[in-house]
Structure formats: C-alpha cells, structure tokens
Design an enzyme around this catalytic site. Structure first.
Site, PDB file in Angstrom:
ATOM      1  N   ARG A  57       0.839  -1.199   0.000  1.00 41.90           N
ATOM      2  CA  ARG A  57       0.000   0.000   0.000  1.00 41.90           C
ATOM      3  C   ARG A  57       0.877   1.255   0.000  1.00 41.90           C
ATOM      4  O   ARG A  57       0.546   2.256  -0.627  1.00 41.90           O
ATOM      5  CB  ARG A  57      -0.969   0.014   1.198  1.00 41.90           C
ATOM      6  CG  ARG A  57      -1.800   1.278   1.255  1.00 41.90           C
ATOM      7  CD  ARG A  57      -3.112   1.202   2.033  1.00 41.90           C
ATOM      8  NE  ARG A  57      -3.193   0.211   3.058  1.00 41.90           N
ATOM      9  CZ  ARG A  57      -2.727   0.348   4.306  1.00 41.90           C
ATOM     10  NH1 ARG A  57      -2.130   1.462   4.694  1.00 41.90           N
ATOM     11  NH2 ARG A  57      -2.856  -0.630   5.178  1.00 41.90           N
ATOM     12  N   TYR A 109     -14.609  17.406 -16.810  1.00 42.45           N
ATOM     13  CA  TYR A 109     -15.100  16.035 -16.770  1.00 42.45           C
ATOM     14  C   TYR A 109     -16.303  15.982 -15.814  1.00 42.45           C
ATOM     15  O   TYR A 109     -16.223  16.487 -14.687  1.00 42.45           O
ATOM     16  CB  TYR A 109     -13.974  15.113 -16.282  1.00 42.45           C
ATOM     17  CG  TYR A 109     -14.429  13.702 -16.096  1.00 42.45           C
ATOM     18  CD1 TYR A 109     -14.714  12.906 -17.194  1.00 42.45           C
ATOM     19  CD2 TYR A 109     -14.606  13.168 -14.830  1.00 42.45           C
ATOM     20  CE1 TYR A 109     -15.164  11.612 -17.031  1.00 42.45           C
ATOM     21  CE2 TYR A 109     -15.047  11.864 -14.659  1.00 42.45           C
ATOM     22  CZ  TYR A 109     -15.325  11.098 -15.764  1.00 42.45           C
ATOM     23  OH  TYR A 109     -15.782   9.822 -15.598  1.00 42.45           O
ATOM     24  N   ASP A 183      -6.042  19.384 -14.553  1.00 43.85           N
ATOM     25  CA  ASP A 183      -6.252  18.039 -15.083  1.00 43.85           C
ATOM     26  C   ASP A 183      -5.666  18.028 -16.499  1.00 43.85           C
ATOM     27  O   ASP A 183      -6.192  18.665 -17.398  1.00 43.85           O
ATOM     28  CB  ASP A 183      -7.755  17.725 -15.087  1.00 43.85           C
ATOM     29  CG  ASP A 183      -8.064  16.320 -15.578  1.00 43.85           C
ATOM     30  OD1 ASP A 183      -7.286  15.790 -16.388  1.00 43.85           O
ATOM     31  OD2 ASP A 183      -9.109  15.773 -15.167  1.00 43.85           O
ATOM     32  N   LYS A 208      -6.753   7.184 -19.830  1.00 41.40           N
ATOM     33  CA  LYS A 208      -6.904   7.762 -21.153  1.00 41.40           C
ATOM     34  C   LYS A 208      -5.577   7.699 -21.934  1.00 41.40           C
ATOM     35  O   LYS A 208      -5.077   6.632 -22.158  1.00 41.40           O
ATOM     36  CB  LYS A 208      -7.461   9.177 -21.024  1.00 41.40           C
ATOM     37  CG  LYS A 208      -8.617   9.310 -19.997  1.00 41.40           C
ATOM     38  CD  LYS A 208      -9.856   8.504 -20.357  1.00 41.40           C
ATOM     39  CE  LYS A 208     -10.877   8.423 -19.229  1.00 41.40           C
ATOM     40  NZ  LYS A 208     -11.314   9.681 -18.661  1.00 41.40           N
TER      41      LYS A 208
HETATM   42  C1  LIG Z   1     -11.965  10.115 -17.466  1.00 38.86           C
HETATM   43  C2  LIG Z   1     -11.565  11.389 -16.884  1.00 38.86           C
HETATM   44  C3  LIG Z   1     -11.485  11.550 -15.493  1.00 38.86           C
HETATM   45  C4  LIG Z   1     -11.845  10.446 -14.531  1.00 38.86           C
HETATM   46  O1  LIG Z   1     -10.919   9.397 -14.612  1.00 38.86           O
HETATM   47  P1  LIG Z   1     -11.243   7.860 -14.320  1.00 38.86           P
HETATM   48  O2  LIG Z   1      -9.961   7.176 -14.649  1.00 38.86           O
HETATM   49  O3  LIG Z   1     -12.381   7.461 -15.213  1.00 38.86           O
HETATM   50  O4  LIG Z   1     -11.615   7.744 -12.879  1.00 38.86           O
HETATM   51  C5  LIG Z   1     -11.041  12.774 -15.016  1.00 38.86           C
HETATM   52  N1  LIG Z   1     -10.707  13.790 -15.852  1.00 38.86           N
HETATM   53  C6  LIG Z   1     -10.799  13.664 -17.192  1.00 38.86           C
HETATM   54  C7  LIG Z   1     -10.434  14.808 -18.064  1.00 38.86           C
HETATM   55  C8  LIG Z   1     -11.226  12.467 -17.750  1.00 38.86           C
HETATM   56  O5  LIG Z   1     -11.321  12.348 -19.079  1.00 38.86           O
END
Ligand SMILES: *Cc1c(COP(=O)(O)O)cnc(C)c1O
Length: 376
Positions: A57, A109, A183, A208
């Site tokens: 962890r 998002y 982000d 992604k």
């Molecule tokens: C998909 C996404 C998230 C969330 O991520 P997960 O891996 O699905 O939990 C956050 N920010 C953006 C820009 C995203 O495309």
C-alpha cells in the site's frame, strides 16, 4: 529521479523504467509481492519510506519506477499513482477543509462536478465556477477563503483553452498559497507541462492517453512541492487508493509510446476535423489543435442517433485516448452529472458528439463517419 541532465520527453518515455534494476534488466520487472522482509530490527526502526519497501500500500518497486517516470515527464518533484482518475481528483482535493473555497472552470469532466457537490454537502467546502473567458472575472471570484483553482485545458467537451501561465501568475499574485490544479488528461505532458507554467498540482486520468490501450484504470497526481507531497503521501498511504502493481507495469510500458501515439492522434484528428468541416450535416467542429479529441455538432438529434447507431469501425463507447477510436454523446454519458442549466449554457446538447480519434488509418475512420452520415 533518474538523471541530472535534462532529457527530452521522447527519451524519458522510450526509456521509462530502464536501467534501474540490480540485475540489469532492460524492461522494468513486475513485483507482485505485497510485503517485504526487513533485514534487521535496525533497518525496520530507521526505515526510509522514500527508498525502501515494507508493504505494497505504501510502495512497490514497480509503482515507484512508474512514479519516478511520471515525475520526469511532468517536470515535478513527486508523483502518486492511483487506482483511477477520480481517486487522483480525490487525493488532489484532500487538502480541503470546511469553509475552504474551491473555484473551478465551468467545463470539466462530469464526474468532477459530482465530487465537488459531495465536498460541498458533506465537508462544507464552498464551490464557485468560472467560465474561462476573462481573467478579471476569475480575480473577482477569488477570496481569502479560496484554497484551490481547478482547471482543465483544453476543457471537456467544449475545448476551451486557457493561458495557464497568465492564470497561475494572477492567482498566485492574489495569494501565493492558493493551489492551481490542472487536469492534464487531454494534452498529456507531451503537449503541456502545467507545473512548468506555474501550476501547483497536475492530475491525470491515466485511463486515457497515458495508458492509451483501453485496458487499465488509473490516476496520477504530480506536484513540485515537498511539503504538499508529504501531505498527499499521508492521505495516499492511509486511504489506500493505490494503483495495482500490474497496472503500474502496464502503464509504464504504455508510456514508452506516448510521444509517437500523441503525434499520430494529432495528425489523424487534423484530417478528420477537415472532413467533418466539409460536411453540411456538421454544424460546428471544436478541436483545440493538438491530441485526438474532437467535439462536433450535427444538425439534428435524429442524425446523432443515426451516427451512433451506424458507426462500425468507431466504437460507440465512453472513455478516450486509446488506440481504438471511440465516439460518445456527452449529454447522456460523460456529462450526465452536470446540472441541466449548466449543460445548456455550455452547449452540451443532444446534437453534440465527442470523438476520440484513435490510431487507425484516418482514411478508414473518415469512411466510417461518412457511411454513418450517409445512411438512409
Ligand atoms: C476520465 C476522466 C477523469 C476520470 O478518470 P477515471 O480514470 O475514469 O476515474 C477525469 N478527468 C478527465 C479529463 C477524464 O477524461
């Protein structure tokens, strides 16, 4: 961190995890062990959390190699690999306390808004939104209680672009302790390194582009401040939202091709943007200029249904950034959690589609889009 001299992102990526193992292995090995022996009581007492291992962890050798690579790619100091992008959002915002204020861009998002509302109702965090237009409006929103400014650029799904450098400077001038969090899922460190532009925290959904193969769920937080990193570390090891070691290894492998994947995503997206603009059924195309994300409006909801029901090569599925092209309808999928009035304001309508251009031959993708538009 790896070396003293500054390497380019292509080199960092291509050699992700290499030359670190005592056995000289070229590819970073995968360590599944959930726990590690102490050689002596002496070592257990003087345990170095940043270098040694006790329990998975806290750290695993594989996850640590990944985190060191992410530090290099984002030009940060410390990185945390988590079980999902939303776990990364949670870690980044774990510093918020009751009464603190969070200001975010209004186009993000969809899941972010759900979490912000949770923080509002359960923790008593105040939440305000900025439309990304004028810096002066953002300054008007800042207050002594502001703790975090949360951004995405380009934004999702309306592709607003922000000047991170100017924005970070203005926010920090108001109060240097406000944390600017970005982000960076859409542009990745290949096109944008927010920490070098004045941001304090970078977040990714590694699900992604970083992973790029539609085969893992992951999140990343990178910071360049030791004190903040230590605060995050406490939360990270306590809540245990860590990335599984196998996923860390897969992600490390995927990072090796990130620069060439991004280059190809951009090349193909440019061609597809041109095709979409040439079609009379497409009323508007939103493309920020780099990476593979294109949003576009069709002339009628019926046409939207027709396209989603008839694409063959392109999958009608959520997510983005992988080798396989995907198409989604944000209204019902990624942005279903955004409040109605806000969706209307942003233009998240029944005729808006979002395409993640994959690594297929762009001519095949164009042919698929064309047949789905021509149907009937
Ligand atoms: C998909 C996404 C998230 C969330 O991520 P997960 O891996 O699905 O939990 C956050 N920010 C953006 C820009 C995203 O495309």
């Amino acid at each position: 961190m790896g070396s003293q001299c500054k390497k380019s992102v292509e080199t960092i990526a291509a050699q992700a995890g290499n030359h670190r193992d005592a056995n000289g292995s070229v590819s970073a090995p995968l360590y599944f062990s959930s726990n590690y022996r102490h050689p002596s009581l002496e070592q257990a007492i003087n345990f170095d959390e940043q270098k040694e291992y006790t329990y998975a962890r806290l750290a695993t050798p594989t996850r640590r190699v990944l985190e060191e690579t992410l530090v290099e790619l984002e030009s940060g100091q410390r990185a945390f690999a988590l079980s999902s992008g939303m776990a990364a959002v949670q870690l980044a915002l774990s510093i918020l306390k009751t009464g603190d204020e969070l200001i975010s861009l209004d186009d993000l998002y969809g899941g972010d808004f759900r979490y912000f509302r949770y923080l509002e109702s359960h923790i008593g965090v105040k939440f305000k939104q900025w439309d990304g237009e004028k810096l002066a409006d953002l300054v008007d929103l800042l207050s002594p209680a502001t703790r975090v400014v949360w951004l995405e650029t380009p934004s999702n799904p309306t592709m607003k672009k922000l000047d991170l450098e100017a924005l970070s400077a203005v926010v920090h001038e108001y109060n240097s302790s406000i944390l600017v969090m970005v982000d960076n899922t859409f542009y990745t460190p290949i096109y944008q390194q927010p920490l070098t532009l004045g941001a304090d925290v970078v977040v990714h959904s590694a699900t992604k582009y970083l992973s790029g193969h539609n085969d893992l769920l992951g999140g990343v937080v990178v910071v360049n401040d030791e004190q903040l990193a230590n605060e995050y570390y406490e939360y990270y090891i306590t809540t245990g939202d860590t990335m599984a070691t196998f996923d860390a290894w897969l992600l490390l492998r995927s990072l090796k091709t990130l620069p060439i994947r991004m280059e190809r995503h951009t090349e193909s997206a440019l061609k597809i943007k041109e095709f979409l603009e040439s079609r009379s059924e497409v009323t508007k195309v939103l493309y920020p200029g780099k990476a593979g994300m294109i949003s576009f409006y069709l002339s009628t909801p019926e046409l939207t249904r027709q396209v989603l029901d008839n694409v063959k090569l392109i999958s009608f599925a959520e997510s983005l950034g992988g080798a396989e092209s995907l198409i989604t309808i944000p209204l019902y999928q990624t942005h279903a959690d955004v409040e109605e009035a806000q969706r209307e304001k942003l233009g998240i309508t029944p005729t808006l589609l979002r395409l993640s251009v994959g690594l297929e031959n762009p001519d095949d993708l164009i042919a698929d889009l064309a047949q789905s538009l021509d149907k009937n």
